[in-house]
Design a protein around this motif. Sequence first.
Motif, short mmCIF file in Angstrom:
data_model
loop_
_atom_site.label_atom_id
_atom_site.label_comp_id
_atom_site.label_asym_id
_atom_site.label_seq_id
_atom_site.Cartn_x
_atom_site.Cartn_y
_atom_site.Cartn_z
N ASP A 1 9.23 -20.03 11.81
CA ASP A 1 9.61 -20.78 10.44
C ASP A 1 9.77 -19.40 9.50
OD1 ASP A 1 7.31 -21.19 10.06
OD2 ASP A 1 7.68 -23.30 9.12
N GLY A 2 9.40 -18.50 9.79
CA GLY A 2 9.14 -17.39 8.61
C GLY A 2 7.77 -16.73 9.64
N TRP A 3 7.26 -16.09 8.47
CA TRP A 3 6.57 -15.12 8.60
C TRP A 3 4.94 -15.21 7.09
CZ3 TRP A 3 5.93 -10.81 5.00
CH2 TRP A 3 6.40 -10.86 3.79
N GLU A 4 3.91 -14.45 7.54
CA GLU A 4 2.68 -14.83 7.26
C GLU A 4 2.04 -13.30 6.98
OE1 GLU A 4 0.19 -17.52 8.52
OE2 GLU A 4 -0.07 -16.20 9.98
N ILE A 5 1.16 -12.76 6.05
CA ILE A 5 0.91 -11.51 6.06
C ILE A 5 -0.52 -11.47 5.32
CG2 ILE A 5 2.13 -10.70 3.69
CD1 ILE A 5 2.13 -8.42 5.01
N HIS A 6 -1.65 -10.84 5.70
CA HIS A 6 -2.75 -10.97 4.74
C HIS A 6 -3.20 -8.86 4.94
CE1 HIS A 6 -3.88 -10.65 9.07
NE2 HIS A 6 -4.90 -9.23 8.47
N TYR A 7 -3.64 -8.85 3.56
CA TYR A 7 -4.21 -7.38 3.14
C TYR A 7 -5.46 -7.32 2.32
CZ TYR A 7 -1.04 -8.36 -0.54
OH TYR A 7 -0.62 -8.89 -1.82
N ARG A 8 -6.03 -6.27 2.28
CA ARG A 8 -7.21 -6.65 1.41
C ARG A 8 -7.23 -5.63 0.35
NH1 ARG A 8 -10.90 -2.84 5.68
NH2 ARG A 8 -10.04 -0.45 5.14
N ILE A 9 -7.47 -5.45 -0.89
CA ILE A 9 -7.51 -4.62 -1.72
C ILE A 9 -9.31 -4.12 -2.49
CG2 ILE A 9 -6.82 -4.31 -4.27
CD1 ILE A 9 -4.77 -6.84 -3.79
N PRO A 10 -9.36 -2.55 -1.72
CA PRO A 10 -10.97 -2.25 -1.87
C PRO A 10 -10.71 -2.37 -3.84
CG PRO A 10 -8.96 -1.04 -0.51
CD PRO A 10 -8.55 -2.02 -0.98
N ALA A 11 -12.20 -2.47 -3.83
CA ALA A 11 -12.55 -2.46 -5.67
C ALA A 11 -12.21 -1.09 -5.90
CB ALA A 11 -14.22 -3.31 -5.68
N ALA A 12 -12.68 0.07 -4.85
CA ALA A 12 -12.84 1.38 -5.11
C ALA A 12 -11.31 1.52 -5.66
CB ALA A 12 -13.62 2.53 -3.58
N PHE A 13 -10.42 1.24 -4.77
CA PHE A 13 -8.85 1.38 -5.08
C PHE A 13 -8.59 1.33 -6.92
CE2 PHE A 13 -4.47 0.17 -6.00
CZ PHE A 13 -3.89 1.33 -5.50
N ILE A 14 -9.19 0.08 -7.27
CA ILE A 14 -8.87 -0.76 -7.91
C ILE A 14 -9.65 0.34 -9.45
CG2 ILE A 14 -8.87 -2.17 -10.23
CD1 ILE A 14 -8.99 -4.40 -7.24
N ALA A 15 -10.87 0.97 -8.83
CA ALA A 15 -11.32 1.40 -9.57
C ALA A 15 -10.75 3.05 -9.90
CB ALA A 15 -12.69 1.61 -9.27
N ARG A 16 -9.93 3.21 -9.07
CA ARG A 16 -9.20 4.45 -8.63
C ARG A 16 -8.45 4.55 -10.95
NH1 ARG A 16 -6.82 5.66 -3.58
NH2 ARG A 16 -8.26 5.74 -2.27
N PHE A 17 -8.08 3.24 -10.93
CA PHE A 17 -6.87 3.06 -12.18
C PHE A 17 -7.90 2.46 -12.92
CE2 PHE A 17 -4.74 3.36 -8.53
CZ PHE A 17 -3.44 4.28 -9.11
#
Length: 125
Positions: free
Chosen positions: A56-72
């Motif tokens: 009936d659709g789709w699902e997704i998962h992913y990660r967001i590394p803290a090091a990526f956030i720290a770039r900004f």
Amino acid sequence: EFFLRPLLDDLRYFNFEFNANRALYLGFGSGMHDLVWLLVEEPAELFAPGASRLADGWEIHYRIPAAFIARFFPGFALTRGQRLRANCYKCGDLTPQPHYLSWNPMQCDTPAFHRPDDFGLLILG
């Protein structure tokens, strides 16, 4: 869509959008009209998205590394008890029965997802 505002005193946020094919749209800014589209080298390696088609659709998962956030946000690190602002949205505006869903309520009459003041509070455990 997932909107993440890492610092409580800063209205800038990330707008993560993945589709069922794991294609990424990533924006950064403080509102819909100043959002900058970010091109990320090797997004599959960095965010490790996974998607599954369901009956009936789709699902997704992913990660967001803290090091990526720290770039900004230099100096950013994840700590127990840390407070972040975020919201998750599902938009079905092009479906036979248009519908919208948000994790944290929006304080507006029509759906408007790019509202940092409406993001809910996340407290890390």
